[in-house]
Design a protein around this motif. Structure first.
Motif, short mmCIF file in Angstrom:
data_model
loop_
_atom_site.label_atom_id
_atom_site.label_comp_id
_atom_site.label_asym_id
_atom_site.label_seq_id
_atom_site.Cartn_x
_atom_site.Cartn_y
_atom_site.Cartn_z
N MET A 1 0.83 -1.20 0.00
CA MET A 1 0.00 0.00 0.00
C MET A 1 0.88 1.26 0.00
N LEU A 2 0.30 2.35 -0.44
CA LEU A 2 1.03 3.61 -0.54
C LEU A 2 0.35 4.69 0.29
N LEU A 3 1.17 5.55 0.93
CA LEU A 3 0.72 6.79 1.53
C LEU A 3 1.30 7.90 0.67
N ILE A 4 0.45 8.73 0.11
CA ILE A 4 0.89 9.67 -0.92
C ILE A 4 0.89 11.11 -0.41
N GLY A 5 1.60 11.97 -1.13
CA GLY A 5 1.58 13.40 -0.87
C GLY A 5 0.75 14.11 -1.93
N ILE A 6 0.13 15.22 -1.54
CA ILE A 6 -0.62 16.06 -2.46
C ILE A 6 -0.02 17.46 -2.45
N ALA A 7 -0.39 18.28 -3.44
CA ALA A 7 0.37 19.50 -3.68
C ALA A 7 -0.01 20.68 -2.81
N GLY A 8 -1.32 20.84 -2.52
CA GLY A 8 -1.72 22.09 -1.89
C GLY A 8 -2.74 21.92 -0.78
N THR A 9 -3.52 22.96 -0.57
CA THR A 9 -4.45 23.00 0.56
C THR A 9 -5.83 22.45 0.21
N ARG A 10 -6.02 22.04 -1.04
CA ARG A 10 -7.27 21.41 -1.46
C ARG A 10 -6.95 20.33 -2.48
N LEU A 11 -7.87 19.40 -2.62
CA LEU A 11 -7.66 18.30 -3.55
C LEU A 11 -7.88 18.76 -4.98
N GLU A 12 -6.93 18.41 -5.86
CA GLU A 12 -7.10 18.64 -7.28
C GLU A 12 -7.78 17.42 -7.90
N VAL A 13 -8.27 17.59 -9.13
CA VAL A 13 -9.00 16.51 -9.80
C VAL A 13 -8.15 15.26 -9.93
N HIS A 14 -6.89 15.42 -10.36
CA HIS A 14 -6.04 14.23 -10.54
C HIS A 14 -5.70 13.58 -9.21
N GLU A 15 -5.68 14.34 -8.12
CA GLU A 15 -5.42 13.76 -6.80
C GLU A 15 -6.62 12.94 -6.32
N ARG A 16 -7.79 13.39 -6.65
CA ARG A 16 -8.99 12.59 -6.36
C ARG A 16 -8.93 11.25 -7.11
N GLU A 17 -8.41 11.29 -8.31
CA GLU A 17 -8.26 10.05 -9.08
C GLU A 17 -7.23 9.13 -8.43
N TRP A 18 -6.15 9.68 -7.88
CA TRP A 18 -5.18 8.84 -7.17
C TRP A 18 -5.84 8.10 -6.01
N LEU A 19 -6.71 8.80 -5.30
CA LEU A 19 -7.35 8.20 -4.13
C LEU A 19 -8.31 7.07 -4.49
N GLN A 20 -8.68 6.98 -5.76
CA GLN A 20 -9.52 5.87 -6.21
C GLN A 20 -8.73 4.58 -6.40
#
Length: 331
Positions: free
Chosen positions: A1-20
């Motif tokens: 499993m992976l614990l990932i980093g995101i870029a900013g203070t809100r979720l971007e569209v592609h980051e929501r896709e990562w979480l899927q």
């Protein structure tokens, strides 16, 4: 499993896709992801809403220079300050460290975040990355503080993570930027650096984070992707049954395994339950690396926050203001 980093203070569209993705077990937050208490709570909720399975939301909120959330949170002293008090009054110093753990964990849990990667149980021998993040340079003293800190985190409903196994404090190099090698024999490490980890495991610590340090007298590869360190020593000799995290594979010392995919494979093959991919630019490659793996989120899900807490109930807790008052003098 992976614990990932995101870029900013809100979720971007592609980051929501990562979480899927089936391999995404959670998100590690940094200062770049913080604007306020309310924003962090909203971001944590958005992460969970965007994923089809429970997500572990994590941060490094140790105190001192490693405190990702600051405005609106208690200014937590670095752990090194407890050692000086321990020399004068051991019992009082240990009680204060337990308050530090409870206060830190309570504020983080009230923010909707599950886990702070704490405590640091490395020995304080001048490492450029550890510095004043360590309780002491004396194994028995660090062991005593480790037990107190684990107890404090647990009382606030947070799992405890011992780091950085088997000990990062006795080398000079900062593994964020350079390779690090510790030439000492296993027997020496067992008598010194491993003492606090043994104490923490006995105290019920829930997780361990590995070090990107190589100990060539014990194993040829860095501990984070060493079957000898994870399987034989941590799981076998020390009977640790909790979760094993890698350190961030974006750190310079992780380069020894190869590219992003090779780093992910090496850590998982060696026995890590979850690999930290904290740099957003590495997440896509990491997700590709695990696409054919058999995935099991259950170990990481055991670390989800225990019980609920909000700021209103925390502020009404008499221990909260008392703990803040007692710790102010150490900042």
């Amino acid at each position: 499993m992976l614990l990932i980093g995101i870029a900013g203070t809100r979720l971007e569209v592609h980051e929501r896709e990562w979480l899927q993705h089936d391999a995404c077990a959670g998100v590690v937050l940094f200062g770049r992801n913080f604007a306020s208490r309310e924003q962090v709570a909203d971001l944590s909720a958005a992460i969970r809403e965007a994923a089809p399975r429970p997500q572990l939301v994590c941060v490094d909120q140790e105190g001192g220079r490693v405190q990702r959330f600051r405005d609106g949170y208690s200014a937590l002293p670095a752990l090194e300050g407890f050692s000086r008090r321990h020399a004068l009054d051991p019992a009082a110093a240990l009680a204060l460290a337990e308050d530090h753990a409870w206060l830190m964990a309570s504020e983080i849990r009230a923010s909707g975040v599950d886990l702070s990667f704490a405590p640091v149980v490395d020995l304080g021998w001048g490492n450029r990355a550890i510095g004043n993040r360590a309780f002491s340079d004396t194994p028995a003293v660090v062991a005593a503080f480790t037990r107190a800190y684990v107890r404090g985190m647990h009382s606030a409903g947070m799992a405890a993570t011992l780091k950085h196994f088997p000990g990062h404090g006795s080398v000079l190099e900062d593994t964020h930027f350079e390779m690090a090698t510790d030439p000492r024999a296993l027997e020496v490490l067992q008598a010194r650096d491993l003492v606090p980890f043994a104490a923490g495991i006995e105290a019920g610590a829930d997780a361990v984070m590995m070090a990107h340090v190589t100990y060539p007298a014990v194993a040829p590869e860095p501990a984070g992707y060493s079957p000898r360190w994870i399987g034989d020593i941590l799981r076998g000799d020390m009977a640790f049954a909790g979760v094993v995290f890698s350190d961030d594979i974006g750190m310079k010392a992780a380069d020894s395994a190869g590219g992003v995919g090779a780093r992910v494979d090496a850590h998982l093959d060696a026995g890590c339950d979850a690999v930290l991919v904290c740099h957003p630019e590495l997440v896509e490659d990491a997700l590709v690396a695990v696409r054919d793996r058999r995935l099991d989120p259950r170990p990481v899900e055991r670390l989800l926050g225990r019980g609920t807490r909000d700021w209103e109930s925390l502020l009404a807790d008499g221990r909260y203001n008392e703990s803040r008052r007692k710790l102010e003098g150490l900042v």
